[in-house]
Design a protein around this motif. Structure first.
Motif, mmCIF file in Angstrom:
data_model
loop_
_atom_site.group_PDB
_atom_site.id
_atom_site.type_symbol
_atom_site.label_atom_id
_atom_site.label_comp_id
_atom_site.label_asym_id
_atom_site.label_seq_id
_atom_site.Cartn_x
_atom_site.Cartn_y
_atom_site.Cartn_z
ATOM 1 N N ASP A 134 -5.445 30.221 -5.232
ATOM 2 C CA ASP A 134 -6.345 30.615 -6.447
ATOM 3 C C ASP A 134 -5.545 30.267 -7.737
ATOM 4 O O ASP A 134 -6.412 30.211 -8.718
ATOM 5 N N LEU A 135 -4.303 29.741 -7.586
ATOM 6 C CA LEU A 135 -3.917 29.469 -8.835
ATOM 7 C C LEU A 135 -3.605 27.950 -9.152
ATOM 8 O O LEU A 135 -3.888 27.367 -10.249
ATOM 9 N N VAL A 136 -3.536 27.192 -8.039
ATOM 10 C CA VAL A 136 -3.673 25.666 -8.233
ATOM 11 C C VAL A 136 -4.799 24.876 -7.502
ATOM 12 O O VAL A 136 -4.897 23.680 -7.690
ATOM 13 N N ASP A 137 -5.709 25.683 -7.107
ATOM 14 C CA ASP A 137 -7.086 24.984 -6.970
ATOM 15 C C ASP A 137 -6.846 23.922 -5.699
ATOM 16 O O ASP A 137 -7.793 22.789 -5.711
ATOM 17 N N HIS A 138 -6.061 24.097 -4.796
ATOM 18 C CA HIS A 138 -5.754 23.037 -3.597
ATOM 19 C C HIS A 138 -5.048 23.877 -2.554
ATOM 20 O O HIS A 138 -4.502 24.803 -2.742
ATOM 21 N N GLU A 139 -5.091 23.372 -1.367
ATOM 22 C CA GLU A 139 -4.374 23.982 -0.026
ATOM 23 C C GLU A 139 -3.246 23.104 0.438
ATOM 24 O O GLU A 139 -2.831 23.260 1.618
ATOM 25 N N ARG A 140 -2.772 22.066 -0.342
ATOM 26 C CA ARG A 140 -1.779 21.488 0.127
ATOM 27 C C ARG A 140 -0.454 21.665 0.472
ATOM 28 O O ARG A 140 0.403 21.332 1.446
ATOM 29 N N HIS A 141 -0.241 23.140 0.049
ATOM 30 C CA HIS A 141 0.984 23.916 0.558
ATOM 31 C C HIS A 141 0.772 24.280 1.954
ATOM 32 O O HIS A 141 1.788 24.484 2.543
ATOM 33 N N SER A 142 -0.380 24.470 2.221
ATOM 34 C CA SER A 142 -0.512 24.929 3.693
ATOM 35 C C SER A 142 -1.839 24.573 4.210
ATOM 36 O O SER A 142 -2.923 24.944 4.024
ATOM 37 N N PRO A 143 -1.823 23.257 4.751
ATOM 38 C CA PRO A 143 -3.268 22.444 4.966
ATOM 39 C C PRO A 143 -3.784 23.248 6.306
ATOM 40 O O PRO A 143 -4.879 22.839 6.508
ATOM 41 N N GLY A 144 -3.376 24.219 6.941
ATOM 42 C CA GLY A 144 -4.120 24.911 7.865
ATOM 43 C C GLY A 144 -3.393 24.612 9.252
ATOM 44 O O GLY A 144 -2.755 23.380 9.534
ATOM 45 N N GLY A 145 -3.625 25.430 10.544
ATOM 46 C CA GLY A 145 -3.232 25.175 11.672
ATOM 47 C C GLY A 145 -1.735 25.119 11.904
ATOM 48 O O GLY A 145 -0.908 26.124 10.938
ATOM 49 N N ASP A 146 -1.227 24.261 12.812
ATOM 50 C CA ASP A 146 0.185 24.163 12.659
ATOM 51 C C ASP A 146 0.582 22.889 12.147
ATOM 52 O O ASP A 146 1.946 22.599 12.387
ATOM 53 N N ALA A 147 -0.132 22.333 11.095
ATOM 54 C CA ALA A 147 0.537 21.382 10.496
ATOM 55 C C ALA A 147 1.483 21.850 9.167
ATOM 56 O O ALA A 147 1.151 22.765 8.447
ATOM 57 N N PHE A 148 2.368 20.960 8.874
ATOM 58 C CA PHE A 148 3.061 21.206 7.417
ATOM 59 C C PHE A 148 2.343 20.284 6.249
ATOM 60 O O PHE A 148 1.892 19.247 6.711
ATOM 61 N N GLY A 149 2.446 20.847 5.217
ATOM 62 C CA GLY A 149 1.884 20.249 4.013
ATOM 63 C C GLY A 149 3.172 19.354 3.678
ATOM 64 O O GLY A 149 4.484 19.779 3.566
ATOM 65 N N GLU A 150 2.826 18.207 2.899
ATOM 66 C CA GLU A 150 3.969 17.507 2.144
ATOM 67 C C GLU A 150 3.913 17.831 0.674
ATOM 68 O O GLU A 150 2.981 17.346 0.317
#
Length: 237
Positions: A134-150
């Motif tokens: 909601d604040l940063v307009d992307h989901e790279r901190h938590s891309p979904g599933g069991d994947a880590f974001g870089e």
């Protein structure tokens, strides 16, 4: 000098292994591996409700990791749940807050990982951002599933965290929440989008929270720092 004993808080979940499917206290093996690799002895700490249990545990540990996991119950920081806030575990929230009280009372070194950083902030009277996208307009901190974001993180020069991991690094993260306010802690690392990625308490005691997962990376500088601090703590008792 004996290896310091590091407590790791755990999940309590329905799990399946072999012929069994039942409630289990568990934690990804990477945590224990990272503690062992940096010279510590890992001990798992399942959620307990027994009065005095946290004090008894803290008296026997040399260091404490508040591990990652589910969202913190928003009623703990007097807010209504966001539609994306889910799955909080009141038993674990209460246990980890009690452990932080006990750790503070005896000066135990503490590292909070992801959810652990958020629990530390709430324990100190802080408030969480319940949905970072909601604040940063992307989901790279938590891309979904069991994947880590870089995520690229920049640390503040002269801080404990910077001394352990350097002035910048790429971290593995998996969080849709973050810390908004953190009384008593200094902000010491941010992502490029402004998300707070680490804080630390002033003074000599090792008391650090990071939003990323240091146990997943080849560079386990933060865990090594905790284990060193735990060794000093153990020697001073």
């Amino acid at each position: 000098m004996p290896a310091p004993v590091i407590g790791l808080t755990t999940y309590r979940e329905d799990a399946a292994w072999g012929v069994w499917q039942q409630r289990a206290d568990l934690l990804p093996t990477l945590y224990a591996d990272a503690v062992e690799a940096t010279g510590g002895v890992p001990v798992l700490l399942p959620p307990l409700a027994q009065v005095g249990a946290a004090d008894a545990v803290a008296a026997r540990l040399d260091g404490l990791v508040i591990s990652g996991g589910a969202d913190v119950d928003p009623t703990r920081y007097a807010e209504e749940p966001h539609p994306r806030t889910a799955g909080w575990r009141p038993d674990r929230d209460a246990w980890e807050v009690a452990l932080l009280d006990a750790a503070e009372a005896v000066g135990l070194p503490v590292l909070g990982v992801c959810r652990g950083m958020q629990v530390m902030a709430v324990h100190a009277g802080g408030v969480l951002e319940q949905h970072v996208p909601d604040l940063v307009d992307h989901e790279r901190h938590s891309p979904g599933g069991d994947a880590f974001g870089e995520t690229e993180v920049v640390t503040l020069a002269g801080t404990r965290v910077a001394g352990l991991v350097g002035d910048h690094l790429t971290v593995n993260c998996h969080h849709h929440q973050s810390v908004r306010t953190h009384p008593g802690y200094a902000a010491v690392a941010h992502a490029g989008d402004g998300t707070l990625e680490a804080f630390e308490a002033p003074g000599d005691r090792f008391c650090v929270g990071v939003q990323w997962h240091p146990e997943t990376a080849a560079d386990v500088g933060l865990l090594a720092g905790l284990v060193r601090a735990a060794a000093v703590y153990a020697d001073s008792r």
